[in-house]
Design a protein around this motif. Structure first.
Motif, mmCIF file in Angstrom:
data_model
loop_
_atom_site.group_PDB
_atom_site.id
_atom_site.type_symbol
_atom_site.label_atom_id
_atom_site.label_comp_id
_atom_site.label_asym_id
_atom_site.label_seq_id
_atom_site.Cartn_x
_atom_site.Cartn_y
_atom_site.Cartn_z
ATOM 1 N N SER A 1 11.376 -89.670 -22.273
ATOM 2 C CA SER A 1 12.472 -90.179 -21.458
ATOM 3 C C SER A 1 13.317 -89.082 -20.851
ATOM 4 C CB SER A 1 13.383 -91.078 -22.292
ATOM 5 O OG SER A 1 12.968 -92.404 -22.160
ATOM 6 N N GLY A 2 13.535 -88.009 -21.625
ATOM 7 C CA GLY A 2 14.361 -86.928 -21.133
ATOM 8 C C GLY A 2 13.876 -86.462 -19.783
ATOM 9 N N CYS B 1 24.962 -89.470 -25.595
ATOM 10 C CA CYS B 1 23.680 -89.677 -24.923
ATOM 11 C C CYS B 1 23.057 -88.314 -24.615
ATOM 12 C CB CYS B 1 23.894 -90.477 -23.635
ATOM 13 S SG CYS B 1 22.416 -90.588 -22.620
ATOM 14 N N CYS C 1 22.243 -93.823 -17.860
ATOM 15 C CA CYS C 1 20.890 -93.451 -17.445
ATOM 16 C C CYS C 1 19.857 -94.535 -17.779
ATOM 17 C CB CYS C 1 20.495 -92.147 -18.115
ATOM 18 S SG CYS C 1 20.470 -92.285 -19.919
ATOM 19 N N PHE D 1 16.391 -89.725 -27.798
ATOM 20 C CA PHE D 1 15.707 -90.672 -26.923
ATOM 21 C C PHE D 1 14.701 -91.491 -27.720
ATOM 22 C CE2 PHE D 1 16.740 -87.530 -23.511
ATOM 23 C CZ PHE D 1 17.501 -88.399 -22.732
ATOM 24 N N ALA E 1 14.155 -89.465 -17.145
ATOM 25 C CA ALA E 1 15.505 -89.807 -16.710
ATOM 26 C C ALA E 1 16.108 -88.683 -15.878
ATOM 27 C CB ALA E 1 16.391 -90.087 -17.916
ATOM 28 N N ALA E 2 15.731 -87.439 -16.230
ATOM 29 C CA ALA E 2 16.263 -86.334 -15.463
ATOM 30 C C ALA E 2 15.701 -86.402 -14.048
ATOM 31 C CB ALA E 2 15.902 -85.011 -16.120
ATOM 32 N N HIS F 1 21.124 -87.440 -22.531
ATOM 33 C CA HIS F 1 21.019 -87.195 -21.095
ATOM 34 C C HIS F 1 22.369 -87.082 -20.412
ATOM 35 C CE1 HIS F 1 20.291 -88.355 -16.835
ATOM 36 N NE2 HIS F 1 19.404 -87.398 -16.996
ATOM 37 N N CYS F 2 23.308 -87.976 -20.769
ATOM 38 C CA CYS F 2 24.573 -88.071 -20.034
ATOM 39 C C CYS F 2 25.753 -87.438 -20.757
ATOM 40 C CB CYS F 2 24.914 -89.530 -19.746
ATOM 41 S SG CYS F 2 23.582 -90.433 -18.932
ATOM 42 N N ALA G 1 18.374 -95.157 -20.425
ATOM 43 C CA ALA G 1 17.395 -94.825 -21.456
ATOM 44 C C ALA G 1 17.752 -95.543 -22.753
ATOM 45 C CB ALA G 1 17.393 -93.324 -21.701
#
Lengths: 419, 997, 91
Positions: free
Chosen positions: C86-87, C5, C61, C81, C90-91, C7-8, C63
């Protein structure tokens, strides 16, 4: 070729079992046939058998890319039932059930259909209502169904957690007594042998690589064993449907291929006598004649053509079987495997002429193809022979989506992974 | 004579005696014994019965590959069947039973099956048991009668129905390098990777690391090999970046280098300490994996090769060296390779007597000759064993001259006296995990074994896994594999010195000696060589057909010993090579795994439980709770002596008469915020929300893309760009996901933010003519009169000082309000409302009364929005905006979806004063026995206190067109048949006067 | 299967919810082209091999991600994403 019977077993035993003949021939493909069936799984073999047996069409080849029965016919959890809700499904699967009941005799092959009953457990009042609706639909269609109380269930299935303190207490169960299990490989071999005896050519290790066409009309196939012509080409390739159709230029189709895992425990003495399904999740289990507990759950939930799944689903399935049968926690998993399911957009199959002239299509079986094998073959053969559907497969068209006539047993809509 | 303990030697602790029972007989062994070694020490050679012929069997191997000696363990009041005696560490008080025998292991009635040998060969059951075509046993009846007996004869151990009292645990682990196998190669790999700074996990299935070094008798750097291994293990254990797991079998190789392992934490001690797991399920995510899984010995297939007293040569060697066990007084070895010579020498050294070494090869190496001398025999080369004789145990074998090149026997068979026979058919690397990871094993003609292919995932092989069987190779390949995983090049550093020189284990390509009598390929499943040939004769020649037709390799040992010999026999029958015959794909698990272990923490605790913030109050006040998905909700608050029906009728009547209160905290709640929130809602709902005024709520309906109804609920406009959406309890998660999908994928340009706030808010609905009066008594900070708080209005205020949000909306059809507060205040607000309602006899009500009230009003829920109904089917057409597109508008007008004859919503009234039933069907005509064709079904029913009748909602073909007609309720499952009237689903107060009042 | 991911970080399959084919294009909101709608809702390329698909990091997250994955081997090639912004969100 000799009939199989106790007598023939005895006779052959006396001669050291040296006189048994191959269950089917291994012919080379002829240049052309009346009908080519692509796919030597249960449905393809059954189709070939009924073409020969019911319609006298024996100039038929079944083309199988691997070995006969190498697809889902040999990978499923062997459940046979007709406990459906919607009239279209009920009609179809009950027709299949009736064929099952005489199949060993029809094929002269013991397919070991054991009508030991399928019991669907309900775990909430709402679920009980939904199951009773289904059971009543069955009874109104002349199909056997009974409602069992938790007490009756506890007597019938010892070891099942029917306690009130269970996380999802059992509030009742829908039983179809005539349902049960059968020996999966035997279906493939039985149909194969019976089709072969009627003159059908079963051709293994023969992969279809393309289609021969005159304009739109399909006139044959090219294969790894050469070109083969046919008046009619019928597809029964389950999880490979999209791949094969792409070779005919059809790029998009209402099917997704997903992997479904199945599991078997070590063999134990008789433990459970019917098929039981868990309603507070998704789990179905029975015990094979060899003694292994055979069970399965949900899909892995992603598109896949690999016959192997992943660990999260394994863990989910194990959790659910332990919730049903807390003593099973102590038993050991022997083997797991995966099959590729042709998940359709409403959970129901497609058995129809088309989508191109000269082509016939049988797909979309989701998890449920095994029990359908006889009716699928029967109605598909009918459709191929007569160029019109049999009454039982008439609703299972490709155009039903266009018309809004989905046959959606679970009510999940066009999300294939949920059917 | 029988096996026995030698006077000295072995790694067992002879100072500690361990007592156990086998089939009720009191026996003892030593610490460090397995059940198999302890039984051998006690002279027990008969340990099990085979699956089909019930042949007497002794232990065949010393490890995970054991096909014969399976026992049932009795522990903690439960039975654990089918455990190989070779894998059970004995402890004081251990109780084991033999299985698949009646009445006893020595005298088993099932052995009668052996008489039917040829009659019940491979696949015989496909050819018979079909029964008559007519008469009482037609159809499936005859088969099912036979099946009854077949099932009882089949199976191995017996399981019981007592819940497993064990606790299981799951561990998620992450590492740079997972080393599978703690033999020499694995230890070297772990050390090399660890020294390079990698985080290493090493998993060994046996209780102690060292593998082959435990019984090789070799010396490493001048030390006993097992000491050398344990020193290295100790060094590894002292490193912070190494985790050593013993008794841990890595059984599954899944995608993304995710591997599954089972740790048998406390199976080797009498009692699992309180709070500890019996076993632990490891999910290990490794950047790299070293497969150092070793090799397993293959048997040779020859007539009578399954007698008690016959075992693998490597097993005999291990029993002697590790456990101080002699297989008997006169041991014969039969081999196609040099490894049996080492085993023979080991037996001799341990004090045993080697009666002969029979070798199919005409010539042997000088190393083998020397070992034969050490073993005190001169090998009988160019010979084969063609039969065995067995009384209670093995008494002699028959040997005959044999030409390995042509596979022909010559001369006469002559007997050789013996009481034990050790066999070696060469070694096969353990490739299971590599195969699971997606790679197809490659046959090596020279080595006569399948070797690992190119990796399909990130793994490196080491040791015997690679098909190189010497300890020097294991040291080198282990170190290199560890270095490779650490991103380093192979080392040229000096390796520990090993003595003696390793043997070349290349076998002669002989895996079967054909002769008269049953020659077993798969011992447990009783698949004999003739079965393989029968399969060939009948056309079951592909390896998968062979496996399925004969059941070869499908027993609990999963063909660990039988796979290669079976393939070899089929290849020979077909006149092709082994690789042309194919290899089966190995499936997880490598060795059987307790089902409870994989369920781990979910065993006994399947799913989380969701309680509303007011849960305890309900329980304290006598609520009977019912599951609603993961939630627990009050069904009824039954007074003493009340039935559920009496209770809900009382509760529902109280709502219509005065006022009731129900916990609605479980409704899905989603905060929809942002400048485009209104536009977004217009797209996902069929009706319009952009026109909704701030401070008002509106009922909304969502469709799926295919035009079928999906979910309904009210959405409240709290501010210009701030909405609170409610969903049904059941669909809360699905709706949230649907909305997120729409925003992320369909309309990323919309500026909307979603937050699930289901758990943040507690909610109570107050319903009934006195509802407003209740609020007036407790709400401060706002008025709640009709003007301030009109139908579908929203106000903010306080109760007991806690902020509340109140919306006037009604599911019951009464004057009603939903009061929301922060979850933590739930019970406070609830109790305040109860207190304020006291003068009006406020009645808490549960799901049943909630259902009765909504049925009276014809409001739909999940029973009607069942994934097949359209808005029109539910007469919610008025909610389908014609002014704007929405999800589902593109396909909702397809012909079959607007057909007049679809199942559509109606009300039904029982005309015989009897209950209806959820799931009952409706028919136009018929009798209880022949109910005729269904025209629809009852979705929900209740006794209506307002109408004083049993009423229900139903989905009926044609819907409204049937209003005013009669039909029959048909419920064959519950044996109910009775007349009903079909009416509008608005059964009570159709104009809604009460809720607007 | 591990999905990385953006983000994660790499997370187990169990945290993700499969959301199907990512190559479909939804007709314009107001489109009345039934054929286009049918194609969008019901038809899939369902390739054996590389597949662009949506996954939601439901247990993370939340997303939606576009993942390119091989349906024959389950090998994952790329993860990004679905919503370009989204980055940040979501952050």
């Amino acid at each position: 070729m000799a009939e199989y019977s106790a007598l023939s077993l005895l006779k052959n035993a006396l001669s050291g079992n040296r006189d048994w003949k191959p269950a089917w021939r291994k012919p080379d493909p002829k240049p052309s046939y009346d009908v080519i069936v692509i796919g030597g799984g249960g449905h393809g073999l059954a189709t070939a058998y009924y073409l020969a047996a019911e319609h006298g069409i024996t100039n038929v080849a079944v083309l199988e890319k691997g070995w006969l029965g190498s697809g889902n016919i040999g990978r499923n959890t062997t459940i046979v039932r007709s406990n459906y809700l919607l009239p279209e499904s009920l009609r179809f699967y009950e027709f299949s059930m009736k064929l099952w009941e005489n199949l060993s005799h029809e094929l002269n092959y013991n397919v070991m259909f054991s009508q030991r009953g399928v019991l669907n457990l309900a775990h909430s009042p709402g679920q009980a209502d939904a199951f009773i609706r289904r059971g009543n639909a069955m009874r109104h269609s002349g199909v056997d169904a009974e409602w069992l109380t938790p007490q009756q269930i506890a007597r019938k299935v010892p070891g099942l957690d029917t306690s009130k303190s269970a996380r999802f207490p059992v509030v009742g169960g829908l039983l179809q007594p005539r349902a049960g299990t059968a020996r999966h490989d035997a279906i493939a071999w039985g149909y194969a042998r019976a089709a072969d005896r009627r003159g059908v050519d079963l051709i293994e290790n023969c992969e279809v690589t393309g289609f021969l066409r005159t304009g739109d009309q399909i006139t044959g196939v090219s294969t790894t064993r050469g070109e083969i012509r046919a008046k009619k080409v019928a597809l029964a390739v389950a999880g490979s449907t999209s791949r094969v159709l792409q070779r005919a230029g059809i790029e998009r189709f209402p099917i997704e291929s997903h992997v479904l895992q199945a599991f078997v425990s070590e063999a134990i003495k008789p433990f459970v006598d019917c098929v039981v399904t868990f309603g507070a999740g998704h789990l179905y289990m029975s015990q094979s004649d060899k003694g292994g507990l055979v069970f399965g759950g949900s899909l892995d939930f992603y598109n896949s053509y690999a016959q192997r799944g992943n660990l999260p689903t394994v863990e989910d399935v194990m959790s659910e079987i332990c919730a049903m049968f807390p003593s099973v926690a102590r038993l050991r998993l022997l083997r797991s495997w995966g099959g590729v399911m042709d998940m359709s957009m409403d959970g129901s199959p497609i058995i129809t002429r088309g989508p191109l002239p000269g082509l016939y299509l049988n797909c979309g079986w989701c998890y449920g193809g095994f029990k359908a094998t006889p009716a699928s073959g029967y109605s598909f053969a009918w459709t191929i022979a007569k160029d019109e559907p049999h009454a039982i497969n008439a609703p299972f068209t490709l155009s039903r989506f266009e018309r809004g006539a989905a046959i959606d047993e679970t009510g999940h809509g066009p999300i294939p992974k949920l059917h | 004579m029988s096996p026995r303990r030698s006077t000295s030697g072995g790694l067992i602790d002879r100072t500690r005696t361990v007592r156990f029972t086998f089939d009720g007989e009191n026996l003892s062994g030593h610490a460090g014994d397995t059940l198999a070694s302890a039984l051998l020490a006690n002279g027990v050679s008969l340990m099990g019965r085979s699956f089909k012929y019930h042949r007497p069997r002794g232990v065949f191997s010393a490890g995970v590959d054991e096909p014969n000696a399976l026992v049932t363990l009795l522990r903690g009041g439960v039975r654990e069947p089918n455990i190989p005696a070779t894998q059970i560490e004995i402890y004081d008080g251990l109780r084991a039973e033999s299985q698949n025998r009646f009445p006893s292991l020595a005298w088993d009635l099932g052995a009668v099956n052996q008489l039917g040998g040829r009659l019940i060969g491979a696949g015989f059951y496909y050819k018979t048991f079909m029964g008559p075509v007519i008469g009482p046993l037609k159809g499936t009846r005859f088969w099912m009668m036979c099946e009854h007996f077949i099932r009882r004869a089949a199976g191995l151990g017996r399981a019981d129905y007592e819940a497993d009292p064990s606790r299981y645990e799951r561990v998620n682990a992450f590492c740079d390098v997972l080393v599978v196998g703690g033999g020499i190669a694995g230890l070297m790999a772990a050390e090399a990777a660890a020294k390079a700074g990698k985080r290493v996990i090493l998993a060994e299935q046996e209780p102690v690391t060292g593998g082959f070094a435990r019984w090789s008798g070799e010396t490493n750097e001048g030390k006993q090999a097992h000491e050398w291994a344990s020193n290295l293990t100790a060094r590894l254990a002292s490193l912070d970046n190494v985790r050593l797991l013993t008794r841990t079998a890595v059984w599954g190789y899944y995608d993304g280098n995710t591997l599954a392992a089972l740790e048998r934490v406390h199976d080797h001690v009498a009692r699992t300490p309180k709070g500890h797991p019996r076993q632990r399920h490891w999910t290990i995510r490794a950047t790299d994996v070293v497969l150092a899984t070793g090799a397993l010995e293959r048997p040779i297939v020859f007539p009578g090769n399954d007698r008690p007293g016959v075992m693998l040569a490597g097993a005999a060697r291990r029993y002697a060296a590790e456990f101080g066990i002699l297989p008997g007084n006169r041991t014969i070895f039969f081999t196609n390779n040099d490894s049996a010579y080492e085993a023979a020498a080991t037996i001799k050294r341990a004090g045993g007597h080697v009666a002969a070494i029979v070798d199919v090869r005409a010539r042997i190496s000088s190393a083998a000759s020397e070992l034969a001398t050490a073993a005190g025999v001169s090998p009988l080369t160019g010979h084969a064993i063609v039969g065995t004789k067995c009384g209670k145990t093995l008494s002699r074998v028959f040997v005959q001259a044999y030409d390995a090149a042509s596979g022909t026997l010559s001369g006469d068979a002559r007997p050789l006296e013996c009481d034990s026979l050790a066999v070696s058919g060469g070694w096969q690397p353990v490739l299971h995990l590599a195969s699971q990871a997606g790679a197809k094993p490659v046959w090596d003609e020279e080595k006569q074994a399948f070797l690992p292919p190119e990796p399909t995932q990130r793994w490196a092989g080491a040791g015997a896994f690679l098909g190189t069987f010497g300890t020097v190779d294991a040291l080198g390949s282990g170190r290199d594999a560890g270095l490779k995983c650490a991103g380093k090049r192979p080392s040229r550093g000096k390796l520990p010195e090993i003595a003696p020189e390793p043997l070349d284990l290349t076998p002669a390509p002989v895996l079967e000696i054909r002769g008269k009598g049953k020659a077993f390929v798969d011992f447990q499943h009783d698949v004999i060589a003739d079965d393989v040939r029968l399969a060939h004769r009948e056309g079951f020649v592909s390896v998968e057909h062979l496996k399925r037709y004969t059941t070869l390799g499908m027993a609990t040992d999963q063909g660990k010993t039988s796979n290669v010999p079976g393939l070899a026999i089929m290849a020979a029958a077909r006149g092709i090579t082994i690789p042309e015959a194919g290899t089966t794909r190995f499936r997880p698990p490598y060795s059987p795994v307790a089902i409870g272990a994989m369920a781990a923490e979910r065993y006994g605790d399947l799913k989380p439980e969701r309680y509303t913030p007011i849960h305890d109050w309900h329980v304290d006040h006598g609520a009977e709770m019912t599951p609603a998905g993961l939630w627990h909700r009050p069904l009824v608050y039954a007074a003493a002596g009340e039935t559920v029906e009496q209770a809900y009728i009382r509760e529902a009547a109280a709502v219509r008469r005065s006022v009731g209160i129900v916990d609605v905290s479980t409704l899905g709640k989603i905060a929809v915020k942002g400048p485009d929130a209104a536009t977004f809602l217009d797209r996902v709902y069929t009706n319009t929300f952009s026109t909704l005024k701030v401070g008002k709520a509106r009922y909304g309906l969502m469709l799926r893309e295919d035009g079928i109804a999906f979910d309904d609920g009210t959405t409240w406009r709290l501010g210009e760009t701030d909405f609170l959406m409610t969903t049904t309890t059941a669909n809360a998660g699905a709706v949230m996901q649907h909305l997120e999908y729409c925003l992320d994928i369909l309309w990323p340009e919309l500026k909307v933010h979603l937050t699930s706030v289901t758990d943040q808010w507690a909610g109570a609905a107050i319903a009934g003519p006195k509802a407003r009066a209740v609020l007036e008594r407790c709400v401060t900070g706002t008025r709640v009169d009709n003007e301030t708080l009109p139908f579908m209005g929203i106000v903010h205020g306080e109760i007991e000082g806690a902020p509340v949000m109140i919306c006037r909306l009604s599911f019951s059809g009464e004057l009603a309000y939903e009061v929301y507060c922060a979850a933590g205040y739930g019970t406070l607000i609830w109790e305040a409302l109860m207190e304020a309602g006291e003068p009006f006899d406020i009645t808490p009500y549960g799901m049943e009364a909630l259902g009765a009230l909504r049925i009276e009003k014809g409001h739909v829920t999940g029973a009607e929005i069942d994934g097949r109904t359209t808005a029109r089917d539910l007469y919610l057409d008025w909610m389908l905006s014609k002014k704007k597109p929405f999800i589902g508008s593109g396909l909702m007008d397809r012909p079959a979806l607007i057909d007049k004859n679809r199942l559509r919503l109606v009300g039904v009234i029982s005309l015989d004063g009897q209950k209806l039933g959820g799931g009952a069907h409706l028919v136009e005509r018929g009798t209880p026995d022949e109910p005729g064709e269904s025209i629809g079904h009852v979705t929900a029913f209740c006794y209506s206190p307002a109408l004083q009748k049993y009423i229900g909602l139903a989905l009926v073909r044609g819907g409204k067109a049937r209003h005013g007609t009669r039909a029959y309720l048909s419920d064959p499952l519950r044996k109910r048949f009775g007349q009903v009237e079909i009416v509008s689903h608005h059964l009570f107060d159709p104009d809604g006067e009460r809720m607007h009042g | 299967m591990l999905i990385d991911c953006p983000h994660c970080g790499p997370r187990d399959l169990a945290e993700f919810s499969y959301q199907g084919d990512a190559t479909r294009t939804r007709p314009d909101l107001a489109s009345t082209d039934t054929k286009a709608w049918l194609d969008y809702v019901y038809h899939r390329p369902n390739p054996a091999g590389r597949h662009r698909e949506f996954w939601q990091h439901a247990g993370g997250c939340r997303a939606h991600l576009v993942v390119e994955r091989d349906t024959l081997t389950h090998e994952i090639f790329t993860v990004s994403f679905a919503r370009k912004t989204s980055g940040g969100d979501a952050a």
